[in-house]
Scaffold this motif. Structure first.
Motif, PDB file in Angstrom:
ATOM      1  N   GLY A 342      -2.637  -7.980  34.202  1.00 13.78           N
ATOM      2  CA  GLY A 342      -3.662  -8.984  33.975  1.00 13.78           C
ATOM      3  C   GLY A 342      -4.707  -8.568  32.963  1.00 13.78           C
ATOM      4  N   ALA A 343      -4.439  -7.493  32.209  1.00 11.33           N
ATOM      5  CA  ALA A 343      -5.393  -7.043  31.199  1.00 11.33           C
ATOM      6  C   ALA A 343      -5.541  -8.082  30.089  1.00 11.33           C
ATOM      7  CB  ALA A 343      -4.943  -5.709  30.609  1.00 11.33           C
ATOM      8  N   ALA A 344      -6.728  -8.118  29.503  1.00 11.09           N
ATOM      9  CA  ALA A 344      -7.002  -8.993  28.363  1.00 11.09           C
ATOM     10  C   ALA A 344      -6.851  -8.185  27.072  1.00 11.09           C
ATOM     11  CB  ALA A 344      -8.419  -9.552  28.458  1.00 11.09           C
ATOM     12  N   PRO A 345      -6.509  -8.844  25.954  1.00 16.02           N
ATOM     13  CA  PRO A 345      -6.387  -8.118  24.688  1.00 16.02           C
ATOM     14  C   PRO A 345      -7.750  -7.626  24.202  1.00 16.02           C
ATOM     15  CG  PRO A 345      -6.135 -10.481  24.337  1.00 16.02           C
ATOM     16  CD  PRO A 345      -6.171 -10.275  25.815  1.00 16.02           C
ATOM     17  N   TRP A 346      -7.740  -6.469  23.611  1.00 14.86           N
ATOM     18  CA  TRP A 346      -8.955  -5.847  23.069  1.00 14.86           C
ATOM     19  C   TRP A 346      -8.692  -5.536  21.599  1.00 14.86           C
ATOM     20  CZ3 TRP A 346     -10.048  -0.013  24.214  1.00 14.86           C
ATOM     21  CH2 TRP A 346     -11.207   0.407  23.529  1.00 14.86           C
ATOM     22  N   ARG A 347      -9.343  -6.284  20.716  1.00 18.91           N
ATOM     23  CA  ARG A 347      -9.136  -6.150  19.266  1.00 18.91           C
ATOM     24  C   ARG A 347      -7.639  -6.202  18.915  1.00 18.91           C
ATOM     25  NH1 ARG A 347     -13.234  -4.838  15.811  1.00 18.91           N
ATOM     26  NH2 ARG A 347     -15.238  -4.236  16.756  1.00 18.91           N
ATOM     27  N   MET A 348      -6.950  -7.195  19.462  1.00 20.07           N
ATOM     28  CA  MET A 348      -5.503  -7.305  19.257  1.00 20.07           C
ATOM     29  C   MET A 348      -5.109  -8.673  18.721  1.00 20.07           C
ATOM     30  SD  MET A 348      -3.784  -4.479  19.987  1.00 20.07           S
ATOM     31  CE  MET A 348      -2.131  -4.965  20.422  1.00 20.07           C
ATOM     32  N   THR A 349      -6.011  -9.352  18.021  1.00 20.45           N
ATOM     33  CA  THR A 349      -5.693 -10.679  17.497  1.00 20.45           C
ATOM     34  C   THR A 349      -5.230 -10.591  16.046  1.00 20.45           C
ATOM     35  OG1 THR A 349      -7.913 -11.112  16.647  1.00 20.45           O
ATOM     36  CG2 THR A 349      -7.494 -11.648  18.967  1.00 20.45           C
ATOM     37  N   ALA A 350      -4.759 -11.715  15.527  1.00 21.63           N
ATOM     38  CA  ALA A 350      -4.352 -11.771  14.118  1.00 21.63           C
ATOM     39  C   ALA A 350      -5.537 -11.469  13.202  1.00 21.63           C
ATOM     40  CB  ALA A 350      -3.775 -13.156  13.806  1.00 21.63           C
ATOM     41  N   ASP A 351      -6.726 -11.969  13.566  1.00 21.64           N
ATOM     42  CA  ASP A 351      -7.914 -11.679  12.755  1.00 21.64           C
ATOM     43  C   ASP A 351      -8.205 -10.178  12.734  1.00 21.64           C
ATOM     44  OD1 ASP A 351      -8.252 -14.337  12.177  1.00 21.64           O
ATOM     45  OD2 ASP A 351      -9.747 -14.691  13.745  1.00 21.64           O
ATOM     46  N   ASP A 352      -8.050  -9.526  13.891  1.00 22.42           N
ATOM     47  CA  ASP A 352      -8.270  -8.078  13.951  1.00 22.42           C
ATOM     48  C   ASP A 352      -7.269  -7.342  13.065  1.00 22.42           C
ATOM     49  OD1 ASP A 352     -10.401  -8.152  15.879  1.00 22.42           O
ATOM     50  OD2 ASP A 352      -8.911  -8.556  17.423  1.00 22.42           O
ATOM     51  N   TYR A 353      -6.020  -7.792  13.115  1.00 22.63           N
ATOM     52  CA  TYR A 353      -4.998  -7.139  12.290  1.00 22.63           C
ATOM     53  C   TYR A 353      -5.289  -7.311  10.810  1.00 22.63           C
ATOM     54  CZ  TYR A 353      -0.581  -6.262   9.950  1.00 22.63           C
ATOM     55  OH  TYR A 353       0.385  -5.801   9.075  1.00 22.63           O
ATOM     56  N   ARG A 354      -5.605  -8.546  10.398  1.00 19.34           N
ATOM     57  CA  ARG A 354      -5.860  -8.788   8.975  1.00 19.34           C
ATOM     58  C   ARG A 354      -7.088  -8.023   8.479  1.00 19.34           C
ATOM     59  NH1 ARG A 354      -4.115 -14.141  10.428  1.00 19.34           N
ATOM     60  NH2 ARG A 354      -6.270 -14.729  10.875  1.00 19.34           N
ATOM     61  N   ALA A 355      -8.053  -7.825   9.371  1.00 18.69           N
ATOM     62  CA  ALA A 355      -9.270  -7.113   8.971  1.00 18.69           C
ATOM     63  C   ALA A 355      -9.019  -5.620   8.794  1.00 18.69           C
ATOM     64  CB  ALA A 355     -10.372  -7.337  10.001  1.00 18.69           C
ATOM     65  N   THR A 356      -8.044  -5.076   9.519  1.00 15.08           N
ATOM     66  CA  THR A 356      -7.832  -3.626   9.477  1.00 15.08           C
ATOM     67  C   THR A 356      -6.619  -3.209   8.643  1.00 15.08           C
ATOM     68  OG1 THR A 356      -6.603  -3.792  11.572  1.00 15.08           O
ATOM     69  CG2 THR A 356      -8.945  -3.242  11.699  1.00 15.08           C
ATOM     70  N   ALA A 357      -5.705  -4.113   8.348  1.00 14.17           N
ATOM     71  CA  ALA A 357      -4.524  -3.755   7.557  1.00 14.17           C
ATOM     72  C   ALA A 357      -4.883  -3.152   6.197  1.00 14.17           C
ATOM     73  CB  ALA A 357      -3.613  -4.979   7.394  1.00 14.17           C
ATOM     74  N   PRO A 358      -5.946  -3.622   5.518  1.00 10.03           N
ATOM     75  CA  PRO A 358      -6.293  -2.994   4.234  1.00 10.03           C
ATOM     76  C   PRO A 358      -6.644  -1.511   4.347  1.00 10.03           C
ATOM     77  CG  PRO A 358      -7.336  -5.149   4.415  1.00 10.03           C
ATOM     78  CD  PRO A 358      -6.749  -4.840   5.751  1.00 10.03           C
ATOM     79  N   ARG A 359      -6.902  -1.010   5.530  1.00  7.89           N
ATOM     80  CA  ARG A 359      -7.185   0.418   5.692  1.00  7.89           C
ATOM     81  C   ARG A 359      -5.938   1.267   5.425  1.00  7.89           C
ATOM     82  NH1 ARG A 359     -11.244   1.733  10.692  1.00  7.89           N
ATOM     83  NH2 ARG A 359     -12.903   0.226  10.224  1.00  7.89           N
ATOM     84  N   VAL A 360      -4.774   0.673   5.572  1.00  6.99           N
ATOM     85  CA  VAL A 360      -3.519   1.408   5.339  1.00  6.99           C
ATOM     86  C   VAL A 360      -2.634   0.600   4.387  1.00  6.99           C
ATOM     87  CG1 VAL A 360      -3.401   2.838   7.403  1.00  6.99           C
ATOM     88  CG2 VAL A 360      -2.784   0.446   7.574  1.00  6.99           C
ATOM     89  N   PRO A 361      -3.034   0.501   3.095  1.00  8.14           N
ATOM     90  CA  PRO A 361      -2.290  -0.336   2.158  1.00  8.14           C
ATOM     91  C   PRO A 361      -0.838   0.100   1.981  1.00  8.14           C
ATOM     92  CG  PRO A 361      -3.852   1.059   1.004  1.00  8.14           C
ATOM     93  CD  PRO A 361      -4.177   1.168   2.454  1.00  8.14           C
ATOM     94  N   PHE A 362      -0.546   1.347   2.245  1.00  3.48           N
ATOM     95  CA  PHE A 362       0.826   1.836   2.108  1.00  3.48           C
ATOM     96  C   PHE A 362       1.331   2.364   3.461  1.00  3.48           C
ATOM     97  CE2 PHE A 362      -1.351   2.524  -1.967  1.00  3.48           C
ATOM     98  CZ  PHE A 362      -0.611   1.643  -2.756  1.00  3.48           C
ATOM     99  N   GLY A 363       0.919   1.670   4.518  1.00  7.24           N
ATOM    100  CA  GLY A 363       1.277   2.090   5.871  1.00  7.24           C
ATOM    101  C   GLY A 363       2.756   1.892   6.168  1.00  7.24           C
ATOM    102  N   PRO A 364       3.220   2.436   7.270  1.00  6.42           N
ATOM    103  CA  PRO A 364       4.640   2.313   7.649  1.00  6.42           C
ATOM    104  C   PRO A 364       5.007   0.881   8.003  1.00  6.42           C
ATOM    105  CG  PRO A 364       3.382   3.261   9.446  1.00  6.42           C
ATOM    106  CD  PRO A 364       2.440   3.178   8.269  1.00  6.42           C
TER     107      PRO A 364
END
Length: 408
Positions: A342-364
């Protein structure tokens, strides 16, 4: 003894069989091909139809003409005559349509079942089962077997029960229902393999390992959960060890055997945050020390001890908040933890992903992606970017959230 129909003659049986078969297709019929007829059959057919010459051995007969001849001979239409001689006329087209509808309803029910919708990775399992077809061609038998499999999957991860005990508890007392090699056992193991992203084991040892991963007959001592900042109420060893470690700014490792002790502790009623990776917990302890807020780590796929603790905390009034890696495996783990606790998501939304993906431009690459039930657009964003964002990359944001809860 029932009297035979006057037109039920041995020499006309090929004709009546042909008519019965054609009418049973459920399609419009204008002509019927009969035969092969022997000499007696050709003579009987000529007499019935009032022909001035014998028909061929395999004649094609207009149904309207045959119907008229039969009416003249016995006062009943040809459909009634062949029914009286050979039994009810079926509508195979309607029956096929009905069976198709039953199959489609079955697979739609399975795909929409709560066990599948909360863990969409299982849609691959649904697709495999659908491709394999019905059990013994029966929608009812298939649905019964799938219902049993879903009952087992809903109860996993188990709480360390032996497999026969689990089967008896869930499946009407049948302790052998999940024995190795049974159809039900194979169904559940295939679902677990899809869920965990592994191959379906082809050896008994591998199947036992997969059951163990799902919490069946877990070793009470080797199954443990890593936590920090837990200060449960109680005077038992679990509560005391947890408080001592929290006060010293150290993590605590609690075994399943310890957590199972009845009445040992009462957990905190406030927020408890959950991470997938131990490194984030270590960073939290480094930053907060003895003031670290309650934090539990799943260490990847959670074992029985992890789920047991989280459910216990939730039952005691804690609100659970989960964060994990933004990759295919991380999304499946997150869906699993949320569904089971029954846990709720914590910084696990699409907005969170799009905001942090630029931190790893060449990520796996994130690997195999399956839907995230809590945010349907998340996988679209990950598919477009094809970049994994692991927890360590956003650890500073997670720790800032913990600090805000600490001082809030």
């Amino acid at each position: 003894m029932t009297d035979r129909h006057p037109l039920d003659l041995p020499e006309l049986r090929p004709l009546w069989s042909a008519v019965h078969g054609r009418l049973s297709t459920g399609r419009p019929v204008s002509r019927v091909r009969s035969g092969p007829l022997d000499e007696a059959g050709r003579e009987a057919l000529a007499d019935l139809l009032g022909l001035d010459r014998l028909p061929g051995a395999e004649p094609t007969i207009p149904l309207a003409g045959l119907d008229s001849a039969v009416l003249d001979a016995c006062g009943r239409p040809v459909r009634d005559v062949v029914t009286a001689i050979l039994g009810p006329i079926h509508d195979r087209a309607a029956e096929r349509h009905h069976r198709t509808g039953q199959r489609e309803a079955l697979w739609a029910w399975l795909a929409g079942h709560e066990v599948v919708t909360v863990q969409p990775a299982l849609l691959d399992w649904v697709g495999h089962l659908r491709a394999g077809g019905l059990v013994d061609g029966s929608p009812e038998r298939t649905r019964g077997l799938l219902t049993a499999a879903l009952t087992v999957l809903h109860a996993l991860p188990a709480d360390g029960e032996p497999l026969p005990v689990l089967a008896a508890r869930l499946l009407d007392g049948d302790s052998h229902a999940l024995d190795d090699g049974t159809r039900l056992s194979s169904l559940v193991l295939r679902a677990l393999a899809v869920l965990y992203g592994t191959d379906v084991p082809d050896a008994a040892e591998g199947r036992r390992a997969l059951w163990s991963r799902a919490g069946v007959a877990d070793d009470e001592l080797s199954a443990a959960v890593l936590a920090a900042g837990l200060r449960p109420v109680g005077e038992g060893p679990v509560a005391m060890i947890s408080r001592i470690c929290a006060g010293a700014g150290h993590p605590v490792s609690l075994t399943l055997a310890q957590l199972r002790t009845p009445g040992e502790f009462t957990g905190p009623a406030g927020p408890v945050h959950i991470t997938e990776n131990p490194s984030v917990l270590a960073l939290a302890l480094r930053r907060f020390g003895s003031h670290c807020p309650p934090l539990v780590c799943t260490s990847g796929w959670p074992n029985t001890a992890v789920i047991h603790l989280l459910r216990r905390l939730a039952d005691d009034g804690a609100s659970l908040h989960y964060h994990g890696d933004f990759d295919g495996e991380g999304i499946r783990i997150a869906a699993h933890v949320m569904a089971r606790t029954g846990a709720a998501p914590w910084r696990m939304t699409a907005d969170d992903y799009r905001a942090t993906a630029p931190r790893v431009p060449f990520g796996p690459d994130p690997g195999r992606l399956t839907p995230a039930p809590w945010d349907r657009s998340l996988i679209d964003s990950m598919t477009e970017s094809r970049t994994a964002v692991v927890e360590e990359v956003v650890a500073d944001l997670l720790l800032d959230d913990l600090a805000a809860h600490l001082h809030g």
